[in-house]
Design a protein around this motif. Structure first.
Motif, mmCIF file in Angstrom:
data_model
loop_
_atom_site.group_PDB
_atom_site.id
_atom_site.type_symbol
_atom_site.label_atom_id
_atom_site.label_comp_id
_atom_site.label_asym_id
_atom_site.label_seq_id
_atom_site.Cartn_x
_atom_site.Cartn_y
_atom_site.Cartn_z
ATOM 1 N N ALA A 112 -2.767 9.763 7.020
ATOM 2 C CA ALA A 112 -3.632 9.091 6.511
ATOM 3 C C ALA A 112 -5.065 10.096 5.989
ATOM 4 O O ALA A 112 -5.359 10.011 4.798
ATOM 5 N N LEU A 113 -5.505 10.863 6.989
ATOM 6 C CA LEU A 113 -6.699 11.760 6.660
ATOM 7 C C LEU A 113 -6.214 12.888 5.595
ATOM 8 O O LEU A 113 -7.173 13.131 4.903
ATOM 9 N N GLN A 114 -5.064 13.323 5.843
ATOM 10 C CA GLN A 114 -4.687 14.467 4.786
ATOM 11 C C GLN A 114 -4.466 13.615 3.457
ATOM 12 O O GLN A 114 -4.803 14.164 2.419
ATOM 13 N N PHE A 115 -3.912 12.537 3.295
ATOM 14 C CA PHE A 115 -3.692 11.929 2.081
ATOM 15 C C PHE A 115 -5.320 11.636 1.333
ATOM 16 O O PHE A 115 -5.242 11.642 0.122
ATOM 17 N N LEU A 116 -6.069 10.964 2.302
ATOM 18 C CA LEU A 116 -7.337 10.731 1.680
ATOM 19 C C LEU A 116 -8.287 12.020 1.663
ATOM 20 O O LEU A 116 -9.426 11.577 1.206
ATOM 21 N N SER A 117 -7.937 12.975 1.998
ATOM 22 C CA SER A 117 -9.079 14.216 2.009
ATOM 23 C C SER A 117 -9.201 14.751 0.547
ATOM 24 O O SER A 117 -10.388 15.287 0.667
ATOM 25 N N ASP A 118 -8.545 14.305 -0.343
ATOM 26 C CA ASP A 118 -8.986 14.790 -1.717
ATOM 27 C C ASP A 118 -9.676 13.716 -2.625
ATOM 28 O O ASP A 118 -9.674 13.871 -3.736
ATOM 29 N N LYS A 119 -9.951 12.411 -2.065
ATOM 30 C CA LYS A 119 -10.402 11.350 -2.714
ATOM 31 C C LYS A 119 -11.558 11.159 -2.794
ATOM 32 O O LYS A 119 -11.889 10.072 -3.317
ATOM 33 N N TYR A 151 -13.411 1.790 5.058
ATOM 34 C CA TYR A 151 -13.153 1.499 6.566
ATOM 35 C C TYR A 151 -11.817 1.127 6.860
ATOM 36 O O TYR A 151 -11.083 0.431 6.325
ATOM 37 N N LEU A 152 -11.187 2.013 7.660
ATOM 38 C CA LEU A 152 -9.811 1.892 8.455
ATOM 39 C C LEU A 152 -9.838 1.253 9.705
ATOM 40 O O LEU A 152 -10.472 1.795 10.778
ATOM 41 N N VAL A 197 -17.229 6.253 16.242
ATOM 42 C CA VAL A 197 -16.655 6.227 14.880
ATOM 43 C C VAL A 197 -16.589 7.602 14.270
ATOM 44 O O VAL A 197 -17.287 8.276 14.163
ATOM 45 N N ASP A 198 -15.068 7.788 14.007
ATOM 46 C CA ASP A 198 -14.729 8.977 13.567
ATOM 47 C C ASP A 198 -14.725 8.888 11.998
ATOM 48 O O ASP A 198 -14.392 7.856 11.295
ATOM 49 N N VAL A 199 -15.276 9.897 11.315
ATOM 50 C CA VAL A 199 -15.664 9.897 9.921
ATOM 51 C C VAL A 199 -14.865 11.155 9.289
ATOM 52 O O VAL A 199 -15.333 12.367 9.677
ATOM 53 N N LEU A 200 -14.090 11.044 8.250
ATOM 54 C CA LEU A 200 -13.577 12.290 7.471
ATOM 55 C C LEU A 200 -14.486 12.010 6.139
ATOM 56 O O LEU A 200 -14.664 11.199 5.564
ATOM 57 N N ARG A 201 -15.431 13.306 6.126
ATOM 58 C CA ARG A 201 -16.165 13.413 4.941
ATOM 59 C C ARG A 201 -15.665 13.721 3.571
ATOM 60 O O ARG A 201 -14.637 14.241 3.599
ATOM 61 N N VAL A 214 -14.139 10.209 -0.687
ATOM 62 C CA VAL A 214 -14.599 8.965 0.018
ATOM 63 C C VAL A 214 -14.613 9.348 1.305
ATOM 64 O O VAL A 214 -14.146 10.123 1.987
ATOM 65 N N ASN A 215 -15.729 8.509 1.895
ATOM 66 C CA ASN A 215 -15.927 8.762 3.651
ATOM 67 C C ASN A 215 -14.996 7.647 3.988
ATOM 68 O O ASN A 215 -14.922 6.594 3.834
ATOM 69 N N VAL A 216 -14.249 8.329 4.969
ATOM 70 C CA VAL A 216 -12.959 7.467 5.583
ATOM 71 C C VAL A 216 -13.605 7.234 7.121
ATOM 72 O O VAL A 216 -14.073 7.904 7.852
#
Length: 346
Positions: A111-118, A91-92, A75-79, A120-122
């Motif tokens: 997606a990860l760049q877009f969500l990087s400043d939100k 959850y994607l 499970v890959d997670v962007l913190r 949220v745990n992706v």
């Protein structure tokens, strides 16, 4: 709402309290990384995190053992940028390939760049190719054991919450094959996901067209047998897993749906940034994508009418062009963010 363009908290707390008091699984060592821990957790159902690989300050990979499938999955997670307090999780889900091939959110979109400043745990679920992320009734000779609804809806969230110190507020999004499971997970686990987004996803399964589209994915492309999934097409499981039939249970969730209409558009040109195939193969791939997208648009229109009849609010985006392709899904993720954020409390 249509756009013109084109008590889980208590349960989760109880579960986490239980898992934190259990023993450490064999081979699990503590991890020293800001905001990420491998606590002494083993869920009552037997699922656990085997290890955590820290890639950098923002990206980690959890190796999660599913008791239901007796198998370990990454499970890959962007913190979030700020982990000073608990944050929500998005959850994607990937498409038919399950994210184990080149067709994934991480490799094909921003997606990860877009969500990087939100903040949220992706949480990127990896695995489940051709499975419709559902619980199969039998082991398939080709696709094996599939208990993905149990994994994503029951096993994974308490482990994610404990390891990442989340605030236990979740949303879920997925494309293509993931349309049905995204909605079914919302239906089967009330309150677990406060927002849900479906991009070019099938939304019905118990009518002939829906069943044919499911079979196309599972059998023609995946080599599996849908009789091992939900039984013969007259089995009640095809109805039980139909989001259209069970749409009333979507009430209270922030909902987003998007689709093209099958007419080739800006992201369907040979050699384009989002094309996976060789340029010479693009006309054939686009033609297939046109047929798929036209069917998806039809299903989305049906779902919109059903939700309207039930007075359940939802956002529907119908693009004025576009086939079944990553470029459109990248745009759709961006467009859906206000709906996802509303449920996440961001």
């Amino acid at each position: 709402m249509r756009l013109g363009f084109g008590s889980l908290m208590t349960l989760a707390a109880t579960v986490i309290a239980g898992v934190l008091s259990a023993g450490v699984p064999a081979g699990a060592d503590p991890v020293d990384s800001p905001g990420v821990v491998l606590p002494a957790i083993k869920s009552p159902d037997g699922s656990y995190i085997e290890k955590i690989e820290v890639k950098d300050s923002r990206n980690v990979t959890l190796s999660v053992h599913s008791a239901a499938m007796n198998k370990t999955f990454p499970v890959d997670v962007l913190r979030p940028t700020d982990t000073s307090s608990p944050r929500p999780s998005l959850y994607l889900l990937n498409g038919a390939g399950g994210g184990v091939d080149d067709a994934s959110w991480q490799l094909r979109t921003d997606a990860l760049q877009f969500l990087s400043d939100k903040n949220v745990n992706v949480v990127q679920v990896i695995g489940g190719a051709w499975s419709f992320y559902t619980d199969w009734i039998a082991t398939d000779p080709v696709l094996g054991v599939n208990k993905w609804q149990t994994y994503i809806g029951d096993e994974l969230p308490p482990l994610i919450d404990a390891a990442l110190n989340t605030n236990q507020v979740n949303a879920i999004a997925g494309l293509s094959m993931s349309g049905v499971p995204v909605l079914d997970l919302v239906i089967a686990h009330p309150g677990l996901f406060r927002s849900a987004a479906v991009y070019s996803g099938l939304t019905q399964t118990s009518d002939r067209v829906g069943q044919d589209m499911v079979k196309l994915t599972v059998e023609t492309w995946g080599g599996g047998d849908t009789r091992n999934m939900w039984g013969p097409t007259d089995s009640p499981l095809w109805v039980d897993n139909d989001p259209y039939v069970n749409a009333e249970k979507l009430r209270g969730t922030n909902l987003f749906f998007s689709t093209g209409n099958g007419i080739p558009g800006v992201y369907d040109l040979p050699g384009g940034k989002f094309r996976l195939e060789a340029p010479s193969e693009t006309p054939k791939v686009v033609a297939l994508g046109s047929v798929i997208e036209a069917g998806v648009e039809w299903a989305n229109q049906n779902m919109e009418k059903k939700l309207d009849s039930l007075h359940i609010p939802a956002t529907f985006v119908y693009r004025d062009s576009g086939t079944h392709s990553w470029g459109y899904w990248q745009e759709d993720l961006h467009t859906s963010w206000p709906v996802l954020a509303a449920g996440l409390g961001i």
